[in-house]
Each structure stands twice: as C-alpha cells, then as structure tokens.
Enzyme design. Sequence first.
Site, PDB file in Angstrom:
ATOM      1  N   TRP A 181       0.868  -1.187   0.000  1.00 18.43           N
ATOM      2  CA  TRP A 181       0.000   0.000   0.000  1.00 18.43           C
ATOM      3  C   TRP A 181       0.904   1.236   0.000  1.00 18.43           C
ATOM      4  CZ3 TRP A 181      -0.183   3.996   3.676  1.00 18.43           C
ATOM      5  CH2 TRP A 181      -1.103   5.004   3.355  1.00 18.43           C
ATOM      6  N   GLU A 222      -3.298  -3.080  -1.990  1.00  9.64           N
ATOM      7  CA  GLU A 222      -4.406  -2.452  -1.252  1.00  9.64           C
ATOM      8  C   GLU A 222      -4.778  -1.124  -1.914  1.00  9.64           C
ATOM      9  OE1 GLU A 222      -3.382  -1.400   2.782  1.00  9.64           O
ATOM     10  OE2 GLU A 222      -5.456  -0.930   3.328  1.00  9.64           O
ATOM     11  N   LYS A 224      -7.090   2.565  -2.205  1.00 11.47           N
ATOM     12  CA  LYS A 224      -7.599   3.598  -1.302  1.00 11.47           C
ATOM     13  C   LYS A 224      -8.174   4.748  -2.111  1.00 11.47           C
ATOM     14  CE  LYS A 224      -6.352   6.237   2.755  1.00 11.47           C
ATOM     15  NZ  LYS A 224      -5.528   6.263   3.944  1.00 11.47           N
ATOM     16  N   ASP A 256      -9.616  -2.723   2.206  1.00 13.80           N
ATOM     17  CA  ASP A 256      -9.668  -2.144   3.551  1.00 13.80           C
ATOM     18  C   ASP A 256     -11.012  -1.432   3.617  1.00 13.80           C
ATOM     19  OD1 ASP A 256      -9.512   0.028   5.489  1.00 13.80           O
ATOM     20  OD2 ASP A 256      -7.376  -0.401   5.658  1.00 13.80           O
ATOM     21  N   HIS A 259     -11.562   2.327   2.989  1.00 14.46           N
ATOM     22  CA  HIS A 259     -10.987   2.931   1.786  1.00 14.46           C
ATOM     23  C   HIS A 259     -11.944   3.122   0.621  1.00 14.46           C
ATOM     24  CE1 HIS A 259      -6.573   1.913   2.983  1.00 14.46           C
ATOM     25  NE2 HIS A 259      -7.250   2.533   3.934  1.00 14.46           N
ATOM     26  N   HIS A 283      -8.401  -5.765   5.147  1.00  9.28           N
ATOM     27  CA  HIS A 283      -8.036  -4.977   6.321  1.00  9.28           C
ATOM     28  C   HIS A 283      -9.347  -4.612   6.979  1.00  9.28           C
ATOM     29  CE1 HIS A 283      -3.691  -3.375   5.580  1.00  9.28           C
ATOM     30  NE2 HIS A 283      -3.739  -4.660   5.874  1.00  9.28           N
ATOM     31  N   ASP A 291     -11.432   7.584   6.452  1.00  4.58           N
ATOM     32  CA  ASP A 291     -10.651   6.415   6.835  1.00  4.58           C
ATOM     33  C   ASP A 291     -10.016   6.660   8.201  1.00  4.58           C
ATOM     34  OD1 ASP A 291      -9.282   3.989   6.615  1.00  4.58           O
ATOM     35  OD2 ASP A 291      -7.528   4.979   5.744  1.00  4.58           O
ATOM     36  N   ASP A 293      -9.863   4.896  10.907  1.00  2.00           N
ATOM     37  CA  ASP A 293      -9.257   3.764  11.606  1.00  2.00           C
ATOM     38  C   ASP A 293      -9.617   3.700  13.081  1.00  2.00           C
ATOM     39  OD1 ASP A 293      -7.757   2.228   9.558  1.00  2.00           O
ATOM     40  OD2 ASP A 293      -6.737   4.140   9.241  1.00  2.00           O
ATOM     41  N   ASP A 323      -6.774  -3.520  11.042  1.00  4.58           N
ATOM     42  CA  ASP A 323      -6.019  -2.311  10.708  1.00  4.58           C
ATOM     43  C   ASP A 323      -6.738  -1.088  11.262  1.00  4.58           C
ATOM     44  OD1 ASP A 323      -4.351  -0.415   9.649  1.00  4.58           O
ATOM     45  OD2 ASP A 323      -5.043  -0.625   7.579  1.00  4.58           O
TER      46      ASP A 323
END
Length: 417
Positions: A181, A222, A224, A256, A259, A283, A291, A293, A323
Amino acid sequence: MSRYEQAREIYARLGVDTDKAMEILKELPVSLHCWQGDDVTGFDHDGPLTGGIQATGNYPGKARNYKELMEDMDKVISLCPGKAKLNIHACYAIFEDGEFVDRDKIEPKHFKKWVDFAKERGMGIDFNPTFFSHEKVKDGLSLSSPDKETRDFWIEHGKACIRISEYFAKETGVPCVMNIWTGDGFKDIPADRMGPRIRYKESIEAILSEPFDKNLVKPCVESKVFGIGVEAYTAGSAEFTLSFAATHEGCLPLMDNGHYHPTEVVSDKIPALLAFFPEIALHITRPIRWDSDHVVLFDDETKEMAKEIVRNNALGRVYMALDYFDASINRISAWTTGFRSWQKALLFALCTPNEKLKELQNKSDFSRLMILQEKIKTMPFSDVWDKYCEVCNVASDEEEWFEEIEKYERDVLKARN
Ligand code: RNT
Ligand code: ZN
C-alpha cells in the site's frame, strides 16, 4: 442445564452446531497489527507519520521500543480468544548495537527478534513494506514518482520485503501475506492521472520480479480512495489495484473497509471478488466519515463482512487482518476490543443458519427470510460467546478483562512517561 447448554439447544433447533462453530473459530488465524501499539510509529525513523494517515490522540503509555511493543502485544493476546497471526510493517525493523540500514537494505536478520517472538507463540507472520514516513517519499510519491531514483529506492525496498516475507514463511511454516500500500496521490486536480498509475504498475511489477515461492509469499495490493492531503487523487485506486491483482497471477486484491466511499460496503464486495479470485485479503477497520481507523466494534457492517466470508465457505480463502489505530484511549484496550470484536463477528456468522436463509431467498420467501433474520439478532449469542471465551481461557466479561488492563496501565504503562 447451563446457559450454554440451553443456548446450544436453541441454536440446534435452527440447525446450527455451536460446538462446531467454536472449534472452527479457535483455529482460524487473524492478523493482529503491531501498529496499534505505537500509533504507526515504528523503530526506524524520528519523523512524523505521513502517507495521508493519522493516529489522533495522545493517551499516555505508548510503546517506545520493540520490547515494550512485544510486551503490550502479549498482554493483548492474553486477553483475546482465538488465534492471532503477527502483522508487522517494515518500519518495525529492529536495529541494535548502533547498526542502521535504510529501507532498501533491510534484511531478514533485522526481523529475527520478531520471528523468535512469533515462533515462541506459535504464530505466523504477515508483512508490509513501509512506503511512508520516510524522507525518500518525494512530494508525496514513492512507487509512482516521476523521479527514477525515488522509484528505484522504493522498488528495492519492496524486493527486500519479499525476501523477508519468504524468510518469515520458512521460519514459521505459515505463508506470509505481504501487502503493498502506498499513500501516493495528489491534494488537488492532477494534470496527469495515468502517468503515475503506469509508473506504479511497473514498479509493483519490478518488485514482484524478485523470485519467491508463491506458496510461501502472498503479495497483495491495497487500494484507497483518498487520504489526508491526497484528497483529489490516489494512484492506487480501487480499479487500479483490482485490475493489477486480476492480471498478475499470485497477486491478491486487498480491501480495507475504510478505503471506499461511505455508502459502499466491503461486505458486498467480498462475494464479488470471491467469484473471481482464488484468494483475497482484508483490512478490517472502522471508518467514521473518513478512513479514521477507529477501533473495530461488533457492529452491523463488521458482522456483515464476517457473514460473507463464512457463508461462502471462504474462511480458507480470505486473509483477515486488523487495521486500526486509536491513540486517544488505552492502546491495549483498543487493540483488544478490536480483535475481540472481529472474533465475535466471526462466531456470530458461524452461528447463523446460513443454508436455511439461502434456501428462503432462493424460494423467494422474503417475508420469512426477513423474520428469521430478525430472530437471529436476539438469539442467546452471548451465552455462546461466553462459552467460547471460557474454552479459550480468557475472560468473557468486558469489565473483567478491562480490570487487567487497568492494572497493566498502573504497573507498566505509567512508568513509560
Ligand atoms: C492506510 C492503509 C494501510 C495502513 C497500514 C499501516 O490507509 O490502510 O493499510 O493502515 O499499512
Ligand atoms: Zn489498510
């Protein structure tokens, strides 16, 4: 009859075998990311976290070195049911006795301590080249940079990571998922959207030209949609990475769930990819408006993602990695809550009468399908969860394990500031 025995009976009436569900889940590896422990800092640089990602908050007690990080991770593992796989980033290379090499020169030996850590705990290891938080990211670009020297540096980094991934797989006997990524992108409207993507493509191809055993190393790409400071464009968009994985044998797409655009859901994308790819990677995170997290919770979309993996019999085809990174609360608590939430989601999915539900859908019996789906929501799942924690030898009650974290905070974390 114990509460679990009663619950088992209630589930059995729907054709669900809760004992079997626990058996399956206990052995299923889920990658536990080391970076929740230190806000994605790592050990190889002093600079800030870049790449358009951010860990906000400054809760005390952050791990400052590998010993503290490993100690914290052990605490987390001791409070979580199920099986963890270690997930580390290249920036967590361990240098000792004044040694230092840049990211293009890292070697297996710089990760030997992680291998020892994993082996002692019977864990496999997943790996991530770190294409951010480094001065050689030029104007926000690494593998897609127009500057050849920059690209070459990062290609060498990627190749070094392939060699390290293979070393992990050989040492642990477990395949290593290596995720590529980058935060490459632009803040504002670019004049050339394709150029960076062509360069990104060629750079990843150059990385994958490093010889490796496809049974041991599972490279992923990955995607995004945007990052902080890279709002207008990312080189590694969804279409880019998906097309890359689709056209490069042995390369997996990694999704993810932070994303994508906010109304897109990864749960719906999982079966779409499973229809084409032998294996995919995830993820698992919790985005709030962006994003962000946040810590993974036992919420609807988390449950839905787990369901899609379980009901498509894809537990052996989906590499699951957590993640998220929250620096605003006790990090051990954040880490533990996220791992446990994903365990809950998987157990919940395993305790769902998936075949029965499918049958109703295929018969177009949508009224019954709706009421059964509603019924499942209030089944005595907590009794199964409690039992699962007991089987795994960890506390099921949140307050009970949190007490341990409070104690750890008093005894260990406080001393770090
Ligand atoms: C960033 C990506 C990436 C990172 C980790 C640290 O938005 O999700 O996977 O979170 O590599
Ligand atoms: Zn991610």
